[in-house]
Structure formats: structure tokens, C-alpha cells
Design an enzyme around this catalytic site. Structure first.
Site, PDB file in Angstrom:
ATOM      1  N   LYS A 292       0.867  -1.175   0.000  1.00 11.42           N
ATOM      2  CA  LYS A 292       0.000   0.000   0.000  1.00 11.42           C
ATOM      3  C   LYS A 292       0.903   1.224   0.000  1.00 11.42           C
ATOM      4  O   LYS A 292       1.938   1.248   0.682  1.00 11.42           O
ATOM      5  CB  LYS A 292      -0.888  -0.016   1.250  1.00 11.42           C
ATOM      6  CG  LYS A 292      -1.916   1.115   1.300  1.00 11.42           C
ATOM      7  CD  LYS A 292      -2.838   0.986   2.515  1.00 11.42           C
ATOM      8  CE  LYS A 292      -3.866   2.128   2.560  1.00 11.42           C
ATOM      9  NZ  LYS A 292      -4.781   2.020   3.708  1.00 11.42           N
TER      10      LYS A 292
ATOM     11  N   SER B 104      -9.778   2.394   2.858  1.00  5.65           N
ATOM     12  CA  SER B 104      -8.823   3.102   2.023  1.00  5.65           C
ATOM     13  C   SER B 104      -7.849   2.181   1.295  1.00  5.65           C
ATOM     14  O   SER B 104      -7.230   2.596   0.316  1.00  5.65           O
ATOM     15  CB  SER B 104      -8.033   4.076   2.896  1.00  5.65           C
ATOM     16  OG  SER B 104      -7.217   3.376   3.815  1.00  5.65           O
TER      17      SER B 104
ATOM     18  N   SER C  11     -10.259   0.103   7.054  1.00  8.95           N
ATOM     19  CA  SER C  11      -9.596   0.220   5.747  1.00  8.95           C
ATOM     20  C   SER C  11      -8.933  -1.036   5.212  1.00  8.95           C
ATOM     21  O   SER C  11      -8.531  -1.064   4.053  1.00  8.95           O
ATOM     22  CB  SER C  11      -8.566   1.346   5.788  1.00  8.95           C
ATOM     23  OG  SER C  11      -9.221   2.590   5.750  1.00  8.95           O
TER      24      SER C  11
END
Lengths: 483, 477, 95
Positions: free
Chosen positions: A75, A150, A174
Site C-alpha cells: 500500500k 482506504s 480500511s
């Protein structure tokens, strides 16, 4: 090859069926082929192939670990030395991180091959991956829908088999929410289990990194590499890391599952409720007993979270000021102009909304009414978890009130978007671990089951998830067009 | 109208740790810009603070020295404001729960003792520096200082004159150096003072509106700046104006304070507990451990010097003004076994003067305690006179030789051989029969002349008592 | 509790956050909506509840006082917007 588990791939690499370089190249090709998903912000092809070569050497000389040579992706919230680390923001579009996050360092040391950096909501603020400066990510199950956020890029990449597994971070859901919306397995560990050093902070007392994988078995392997005490993180907890794979096959007889009535009330899509019921029935078959419980303060999780998280973020994001790194506005006339325009031009709307909210909540005259109040509510919510987990072994419930919604559908109404985090947020406030596993579909879109455990009970959660995945095949399904 | 001044001081002491309060970067002064600013100090994305144990120890030992309450549970908070020397946009400080609570410090002004309350002392990180040299109209930022540990010591508004404020500041300066927690170097900014000053009509209980004077970096300036501010406030009120609560900057060049409205504008600091740091827990064991390390403090040491060594108040005060000087004195005393007052006189007199002249601290003294002791031994056992002692002292200062070597080399040993002295006396009497006559006719004053002649002839090395005795006998015939 | 455009501008200034004047109304509305959500908390009696800052009830760990970081200025300043002579440059700081 791209549908195999980590264990299967590790076996193939050792058996000489494939080299890490070949495997890496195959995934790089898939990434190119499915660029339209917009899952990656940066693809580090050259570096990946170098890492793969090094992995092949380790595989040959017998120093390889389970993750050695396995193509993964990070990420874009984790700092990666020499590689752009944007956090999904224009503010850091030019930021080449000068150091590695502890998690990155650990995965590198394990020999994992990093394919690149994954798209995400800007500074991890969002539930749909639509707040990214680099544009929305598409859900591989239906490209008109969001992948969740997210960690939307992570979830989409794993679901579409663009990486074997990926890192994610979870501040209010997330990891779990995009895992649920994309039909993969996502684990948010206990707060303090995975180092936050080098993970760009959104809300420091809530943020936690974790694995996003196809199966609980893969998650155990990945968490094994990510977890552990880090002296560089004051909030890292110094307790031994157990062998997460060792207990995966333990029987579930005698397990008590709590179902909070607050999780199954109004607002939950009946199709999701029905799917969850089927999953829970599987657990009864596995020997678990189910108990109805109540956690009365859960309903206050959203208001408490939307004070605490913005308050912490408003300070965490003050360092982005155009002085030492990151975006700087053109021709600032004075200091105030430098700050105001660099930040005004560098941050997107959702980030600004939360900075404003947090600044307000901390400002003179409102601190007690909002911030202190929210912290007190946080304690009561935590107490609810402690009480419940004294009564039952784990708590189960939905991850999301509905399946993936359409891209653009909820952007106009931020509050409605916030409300969709209703089932995940309380877990971060309490700091307990939780995971999401795919348990079926509602209108052809994946549905996730959330399993919440006591502090440091990750091994237990993985065991419970794995036992379900031994009976079912949802976690092995590939979205149409990605087989 | 008669006015009364009310002063409270906030003193920032840089703690003498090797590394920064929240990072492993060095704290050494004077490095090339930004070479001691690591990822944490720069506030790079993703970095996290970890607290330096030594900073905590130093704060606690200070708290114990002022008999303050040491908080068993203290919390770091973020103080939010934007400034280029503050990399994260917030300073990590302590607000509601500081590590050191209420304590006190006793000062002496004109022989009168007064107790000044210390409200609190808290740990925080220092900021970097803005350099205003002209970089094409821009300022340069050096973050080497950012993250240096500070102990901010806040006094009660207990001082009533600039003189008291200076006495308090000096006392604190002496204390932190005694404890070894701060080098006290004011030029380098290791010990900085902000003063809160207000005036009120004498007899009034309520405080007047205060102004905060920042940036006072010497004892001299503290006195001047405060006196200036008092005058300014009184003049302002007497001419019908009103003091406004504000921050004022002391300009030592112009010797005036001026308003710093630019910093005042938005002082909503939005303090909240730093989520990256956990509460600091000080256990009883830790406190006991530190208590055992607590050195003898200046007041106690001074009293002991007076009691045990029969030193006067002034000498005891000078000798205990720094731990190093007191240690030096005690080392000389132990090595020489001499009379304490002799040791004190030589240290506060000859040695201090020489150090002052050379601009040296006691720790840099060219004459160490052992060598000075060597000299004092020879004065005490009458090998040399005090006067010759000064000559030996000079030689000690210039060389690395011992007092004994110098005395031997330069032949400074007193002549106690009565035969040698007698021969000289006989010769002087024979050469000065006129003066002998005068003496014998009752002019006692002439005796001094004979002593002088003898000592001159013997280059000062004769034992004066012996010379006196023999001269008297001879002259009386 | 609802916020005015003026409130939003004030907060934005505190946060040194440039916002498009066209958006001020929308921010005011969004923030007011969030505050509305927060009023739910006031229904709960929290008088005897300790505020909770951290999920883990732990004490701060202390680091040994050792210099562990070497000079890395060149790497750090390679990503800086404007530097000269080892210094970060900013518009003139006025005290």
C-alpha cells in the site's frame, strides 16, 4: 500460477517448477494487462526483477523463507526507500522516501518481491478509494463499483490476482471493508502488533497495518513476517509473536460465538444478513455454539471516531508544509502564503474536511465537549468489547451494511459515506484484532464476514477463518475476466 | 503612587544528553547546518518518537533537588502551531500532566533569604533555528537544534524586583550545573529565560496585566530588560494607558523591549495528548534510585563548609558556587592537609584572579588540585613564606613542575641556618653604624630598615621570625 | 450546533489550509452535519469515565541515551523544495 496460495507457490519455487523471476514477470504482465483497474500508483518493475533474482539465489542456496520469491505489493502508505511514496496525495506526488518502513524492511528481509505501490484513498481517508489523487480504483467484480477503501488498491490487486498478497492499513475499517467488498481475506491485527514506523500516520492511536490475502492460511504467513516488536515505535507492544500457521487446523468444537444484536439491526442489507446466517450455520456444523449478546455503546462509535481520528490527523498532517519535502506552491509571497497554498493545493477535499473537523474539535472552548467526550465514549466502547469477550470467544458480524456501491454514488454525501463504516470503526477504537473473510455473494457482489477477537488473538481468528475456508470455496473464486 | 513589581520566570534549560529527546541524533552544538537532524527531527512522513531515558532521569533529579512532587504519571501533548523552525507543525511538550510539580528554591538578596515557588517543570523538544542572513530575501532553516531536550522550569510570580529575578535565575543556573543536567552555556542558548512582568499599586492584591519578555540570554540583560519593562508599564499606566497582555522581545542592542504581535496572532495551540507516546510512569524504585544519586546541593554544601571548615559566609559562598570549584577546594584540602582557610584564601584569591584574567573555568585550570596542594604544604611547613608562595604560584601556572621542584630549582627555600643569618646581620651592622646609633638612641623605626636590608641580602629566603629575633639581640648589643 | 462560513475560514486559517471560497459553504454544511452526529454522544453519561487515549494500557518505553543517527543531510535534502548551503529556504521569517 497466479491463483495459487503462498504455500503452493513456495512449493513450486522449491520444486523448480517456476523461478521467482518468471513468477514476478507473470504478475508484472498481469498488472499491465489490467491497468484499467488503477490498482497501482507505481510499478517497480526493475526493482522487482532484481529482488526476484536475489530470491532465486536464496531458493537455490537453501536460505529461503516461505515468502522468499513471492510477488507482493505495498500500500502506498508505507515508506519505501528510493521509491515514490505518495499516500494517494498530490502532496507527496514528488516524495521519494529516504527510508524503509519497518514493515517493508521485514518483508524485504523475508525475501518477498515487491511489485510496486498500491492505490489508496488520500492519506487513508475514505471508504471507497475515490479520494485518491490518482483516481478511483475499480472493483474487479464489477468495474462500475468501488473496491472500498482506504486500502482499495490492495484489495483490488489481490482479488484480480495482480499480486499474491498485499499490505494494507486499517484505521476505521480500511483493510476489512475493501477485503469484504472485493471478496478477499483481510486482517487488522491488535493495535501495537505491527509496527507503525514508516507507515504514514492518519490517526496514530487507531492505525494498524495488516495482511490482505486470498486465504487465512496466506494471511498467517504474511502476518508472521509483518508482526513483531519495534523499538522505533513507542506504541509497539513487546509480546512474543506466536506461530500463526501452527494452530490453523485446530478444531472449533466448544467455540462460543457472540452475535451482537446491534450488528444485525436496521440498516443491514437483508441479503447480507442472509448470507452471514449461512456462514454462521457452517460454524455450528464445525462445533461452535452461538450466543446473542449486546454491546450498547457500539452506536456511538461513529461520532467518537469522527472526533478522535480527525483530531489526530489534523496534527499528523501539519508536517506537510512545503518546507522540507513534498508539494510546495509556486512563488509564495510570505510564510503564511507558503503554508496556506502548499497545503490548500496539495490536499484534496476529504483530507481538508477532516483537518478542519479535527482543528475545530481541538480548538479552545470545544476540546472538552468533543475530544474528551469522545475519549470517554471510546473507553465505554472498549469496555463493551471486554465484557463481550469475557462471555464469548469471538464476536461475529457484518463488515459492511451493503455490498460495493457505484463509483461516484456516495461522493456527494460524505456523512452517508462515514456511516457505511458502522461495523468496523468500533474495533479500531478498542484496538482488538478483527478479520474479514468472503462468505458468499449478494446480487453477485462479494459479502464479508467479520470475526473479532480478544487482544493478541490473531492466531485464533486465523484458525476460525481457516476452518471455514476448508469447508467452502468463496476465497478461491476469481472475478470474471481475471482467471 | 508607589508601585510593586510582580515577576515570574520561565526558564528553558537544554538538558545535557548525548542524543535528542525523541531521536538518536546528536545534540552537540555548532555542527554544520542540518547534519544533526535525522528523519525523526525533520518530521519525515511515518517517523515516530521514542523517549530518551536520560532526559527523564534529568527531569526527575531536578524535581528532587527543588523538593518538588514528581508525577508518577505524566503525559506528552502536542502543541500545535506553524513555524518554519518547528518541523512537524507541533511541538511535543507537556501540558496538563507535567513530570515535575510544585517545588521551591531559596534565594538570597542583600543578605535576606526568600523562598521562590516553582510551579512546575516539564519536558519538551527544542525547535530549530531560523537564520536571517540574506538568501535572496529568504530565510534559512537549520534543524540541528530541533528535538534537543528542554526542561522548562516555570516559577510562581513570587519575585518583586529585577534583582530577585536575577538571584533566582543565578540560583537555578548554579543548581542545574551542580546536578550536571545542563551545561548552562547562555551564549549557546543552553539556558534561556522568558520573564512575565507586571506592576500593581502597592498594597493591591490582584495582579496587574502582564507582558511576557522573550529572548533574554544573559543575567545582565534579565535585569536590564525587566527594569525597562517595569518603567515602560509604570509610565504607560501613569499617563493614562493600559498594559496589554502580549509577548515582547528584548533587543539587547537597542536596550528596549518591543511588541511581537506576529507571534500573538493565533495562539490557539490545540493541545492534546500525543498519540505516538504513552504515559510516562515513574515508579518508586526509579525515584529511590535517583535519590541515591542526588549530589550534595549548593545550600547544604555551603553550610557544611561553614560548619566543618570554619569558613566565612562569603568564602563558603564562592567556593560552593559551582560543584567543580567546591570539589577542587576539597581536593586541595585533602591533598595538602593544610588549614582550610589557607586553602580557601588561595583558591578564592590568587587562583580565581588568575583564572578570571585568563578567562578560564576551574575545570580548565592549569594548576590542578594536587599541584596547588603541594604549594600550600610548603607554606604551612614554613619551607617558604607566603610572599615566596606567590612567586611559586606564578611558576606553577606557567609550567607543569611541582611546587617542590620549583622551590628547589629556584633556590627559594627559607634559610633557617642561624649561622648564615648571623653573618649577614653582623655585616649589615658593621656597614651601617650611623643607623645603629640612631636605633640605640631610641629611634625604633630604624629597626624596619635593618630587617629590609637583611631580607634583601638574603633574597627573601630568610625566615622573618628568626631574622627579627636575632636582629633585636644584636642591635641591643 | 452549526458552523458558519466565518467559522470555517477561521479554522482553515488555524490549520493554514487554503480552501476554495466556493467550497466554504459546503464545508460549513458538512462540518455541521458531523457535529450533529456528535450530539449523540451527549446522551451518554460519562461523568465517571476516564478518557482513553490509547488502546493499550501501557507505559512509555524509554530509549538509552545513545547517538544512533549519522549525518544523512544529502539524502534528506535531495527531496527538499529549496535548499542552499545546507539550509532549508523559506520566505523571510519576521519576528
Amino acid at each position: 500460477m497466479h491463483s495459487k496460495s503462498i504455500t503452493e507457490l513456495a512449493h513450486s519455487l522449491r520444486a523448480g517448477e517456476v523461478t521467482s523471476v518468471e513468477l514476478t514477470q507473470a504478475f508484472l504482465n498481469r498488472i499491465k494487462q489490467h491497468q484499467d483497474l488503477n490498482a497501482f500508483i507505481t510499478v517497480t518493475e526493475e526493482q522487482a526483477l532484481q529482488q526476484a533474482q536475489a530470491a532465486d539465489v536464496r531458493l537455490a542456496n537453501g536460505t529461503a523463507e516461505l515468502l522468499t520469491g513471492i510477488p507482493i505489493a505495498q500500500k502506498d502508505i508505507f515508506c519505501t526507500l528510493g521509491v515514490k511514496t505518495s499516500c494517494g496525495s498530490k502532496m507527496l506526488d514528488n516524495f521519494i522516501a529516504p527510508y524503509n518502513a519497518t514493515v517493508v524492511e521485514k518483508l524485504n528481509n523475508a525475501g518477498a518481491v515487491s511489485l510496486g505501490k498500491l492505490n489508496m484513498d488520500e492519506f487513508a481517508m475514505g471508504s471507497s478509494n475515490e479520494t485518491s489523487y490518482y483516481g478511483a480504483v475499480k472493483n474487479p467484480w464489477d468495474k462500475t463499483k468501488v473496491p472500498g477503501g482506504s486500502s482499495g488498491g490492495s484489495a483490488a490487486a489481490v482479488a484480480a490476482r495482480l499480486a499474491v498478497c498485499a499490505t494494507g492499513t486499517d484505521t476505521g475499517g480500511s483493510i476489512r471493508q475493501p477485503a469484504a467488498l472485493c471478496g478477499i481475506t483481510g486482517l487488522k491485527p491488535t493495535y501495537g502488533r505491527v509496527s507503525r514506523y514508516g507507515m504514514i500516520a492518519y490517526a496514530s492511536s487507531l492505525d494498524q497495518g495488516g495482511p490482505m490475502t486470498h486465504s487465512a492460511e496466506d494471511a498467517a504467513i504474511m502476518l508472521q513476517a509483518m508482526a513483531g516488536f519495534d523499538a522505533k515505535d513507542s506504541t509497539s507492544v513487546d509480546v512474543p509473536v506466536p506461530d500463526y500457521s501452527a494452530g490453523l487446523n485446530a478444531p472449533l468444537t466448544g467455540l462460543t460465538i457472540g452475535l451482537p444484536k446491534e450488528f444485525f439491526g436496521e440498516g443491514l442489507d437483508p441479503a447480507i444478513a442472509a448470507t452471514l446466517e449461512l456462514a454462521i450455520a457452517e460454524y455450528r456444523k464445525l462445533g461452535a455454539t452461538v450466543k446473542d449478546i449486546s454491546m450498547p455503546n457500539l452506536k456511538l462509535a461513529i461520532p467518537a471516531y469522527y472526533v478522535i481520528a480527525p483530531a489526530e490527523c489534523s496534527a499528523n498532517l501539519s508536517r506537510f508544509d512545503g518546507v522540507r519535502y513534498g508539494y510546495r506552491c509556486a512563488n509564495p509571497v510570505d510564510l503564511t502564503d507558503l503554508y496556506t497554498r502548499s497545503r490548500g493545493e496539495g490536499f484534496g477535499k476529504e483530507v481538508k474536511r477532516r483537518i478542519l473537523m479535527g482543528t475545530y474539535a481541538l480548538s479552545a472552548g470545544y476540546y472538552d465537549a468533543y475530544y474528551i467526550k469522545a475519549q470517554k465514549v471510546r473507553r465505554l466502547i472498549t469496555q463493551d468489547f471486554k465484557n463481550a469477550l469475557a462471555e464469548v470467544d469471538v464476536i461475529m458480524g457484518p463488515v459492511t451494511p451493503s455490498t460495493a456501491f457505484g463509483i461516484g454514488e456516495k461522493m456527494a454525501n460524505p456523512i452517508e459515506m462515514y456511516l457505511s463504516d458502522i461495523y468496523t470503526i468500533a474495533i479500531n477504537l478498542a484496538g482488538v484484532p478483527a478479520l474479514s473473510i468472503p462468505v458468499g455473494y449478494a446480487a453477485d457482489m462479494p459479502v464479508g464476514l467479520q470475526i473479532i477477537g480478544n487482544y493478541f488473538a490473531e492466531a485464533q481468528l486465523l484458525n476460525i477463518a481457516h476452518q471455514y475456508q476448508q469447508l467452502t470455496a468463496h476465497h478461491q473464486h476469481t472475478p470474471h475476466g481475471f482467471a | 503612587m508607589e508601585w510593586e513589581t510582580v515577576i515570574g520566570l520561565e526558564i528553558h534549560t537544554q538538558l545535557a544528553t548525548q542524543s535528542k529527546i525523541f531521536s538518536g541524533a546528536a545534540t552537540a552544538y555548532g555542527a554544520e547546518p542540518n547534519t544533526q537532524a535525522c528523519a525523526v527531527d525533520l518530521g519525515l512522513p511515518g517517523v515516530l518518537p521514542v523517549l530518551n531515558q536520560e532526559a527523564v532521569r534529568m527531569a526527575v533529579i531536578f524535581g528532587m533537588a527543588i523538593e518538588a512532587h514528581i508525577a508518577p504519571y505524566s503525559v506528552f501533548a502536542r502543541k500545535n502551531y506553524f513555524y518554519p523552525d518547528l518541523p512537524k507543525g507541533y511541538q511535543i511538550s507537556q501540558m496538563d500532566l507535567p513530570i515535575v510539580g510544585k517545588g521551591h528554591l531559596d534565594i538570597d538578596v542583600d543578605g535576606v533569604s526568600k523562598r521562590i515557588g516553582v510551579t512546575r517543570a516539564h519536558l519538551e523538544e527544542d525547535a530549530g533555528k531560523s537564520l536571517h542572513e540574506n538568501f535572496h530575501g529568504l530565510s534559512g532553516i537549520d534543524l540541528n537544534r530541533a528535538g534537543t531536550p528542554l526542561l522548562e522550569i516555570v516559577s510562581e510570580p513570587d519575585m518583586r524586583s529585577a534583582k530577585e529575578a536575577v538571584a533566582y535565575m543565578r540560583k537555578l543556573h548554579e543548581l542545574v550545573r551542580y546536578l550536571g543536567i545542563c551545561d548552562g552555556n547562555m551564549q549557546e542558548g543552553s539556558f534561556r529565560c522568558d520573564a512575565n512582568v507586571s506592576v500593581r499599586p502597592k498594597g493591591q492584591v490582584a495582579f496587574g496585566t502582564r507582558a511576557e519578555i522573550k529572548n533574554i540570554n544573559s543575567f545582565k540583560f534579565v535585569e536590564k530588560a525587566i527594569n525597562h519593562e517595569i518603567e515602560r508599564q509604570i509610565e504607560l499606566i501613569e499617563s493614562g494607558g493600559k498594559v496589554v497582555q502580549e509577548t515582547r522581545l528584548y533587543d539587547s542592542v537597542k536596550d528596549e523591549t518591543r511588541s511581537m504581535r506576529s507571534k500573538e496572532e493565533a495562539n490557539d495551540y490545540r493541545y492534546f495528548p500525543d498519540p505516538d507516546l504513552l504515559p510516562v510512569i515513574i515508579s518508586d524504585e526509579f525515584k529511590a534510585h535517583i535519590k541515591a544519586e542526588l549530589p550534595e546541593l549548593p545550600d547544604a554544601k555551603k553550610q557544611r563548609f561553614k560548619d566543618s571548615f570554619k569558613l566565612d559566609d562569603e568564602s563558603a559562598g564562592i567556593l560552593t558556587s559551582s560543584r567543580q570549584l567546591a570539589d577542587y577546594f576539597e581536593a586541595v584540602l585533602a591533598a595538602s592537609g593544610s588549614e582550610p582557610r589557607l586553602c580557601a584564601n588561595w583558591i578564592t584569591g590568587e587562583l580565581s584572579a588568575a583564572l578570571n584574567k585568563a578567562g578560564l573555568e576551574i575545570t580548565d585550570s592549569p594548576i590542578d588540585a594536587q599541584r596547588l596542594a603541594g604549594l600550600l604544604v610548603r607554606i604551612s611547613d614554613n619551607t617558604i613564606s607566603g610572599k615566596i608562595g606567590k612567586q611559586v604560584f606564578e611558576a606553577l601556572w606557567q609550567s607543569t613542575a611541582s611546587a617542590d621542584d620549583i622551590i628547589a630549582e629556584q633556590g627559594l627555600k627559607q634559610i633557617t641556618d642561624t649561622g648564615a643569618i648571623e653573618a649577614i646581620i653582623d655585616k649589615i651592622i658593621a656597614d651601617n653604624l650611623g643607623q645603629v646609633e640612631q636605633y640605640r638612641s631610641g629611634k625604633d623605626k630604624v629597626f624596619g630598615f635593618f630587617v629590609g636590608q637583611v631580607m634583601k641580602e638574603m633574597q627573601g629566603k630568610a625566615n622573618p621570625a628568626e631574622v627579627n629575633k636575632m636582629l633585636k639581640e644584636k642591635l641591643q648589643g | 450546533m452549526s458552523l458558519t462560513a466565518e467559522d470555517v475560514n477561521k479554522i482553515a486559517h488555524l490549520a493554514r489550509l487554503g480552501i476554495d471560497q466556493h467550497d466554504v459553504g459546503a464545508y460549513a454544511q458538512d462540518l455541521s452535519g458531523m457535529l450533529e452526529l456528535m450530539t449523540q454522544m451527549s446522551e451518554l453519561d460519562t461523568d465517571n469515565v476516564e478518557p482513553m487515549a490509547h488502546p493499550m494500557d501501557q507505559a512509555q518505553r524509554l530509549r538509552a541515551d545513545k547517538v544512533t543517527e549519522a549525518n544523512n543531510r544529502d539524502n534528506f535534502q535531495a527531496i527538499a523544495p529549496q535548499v542552499e548551503a545546507g539550509l532549508y529556504l523559506v520566505p523571510k521569517v519576521i519576528e
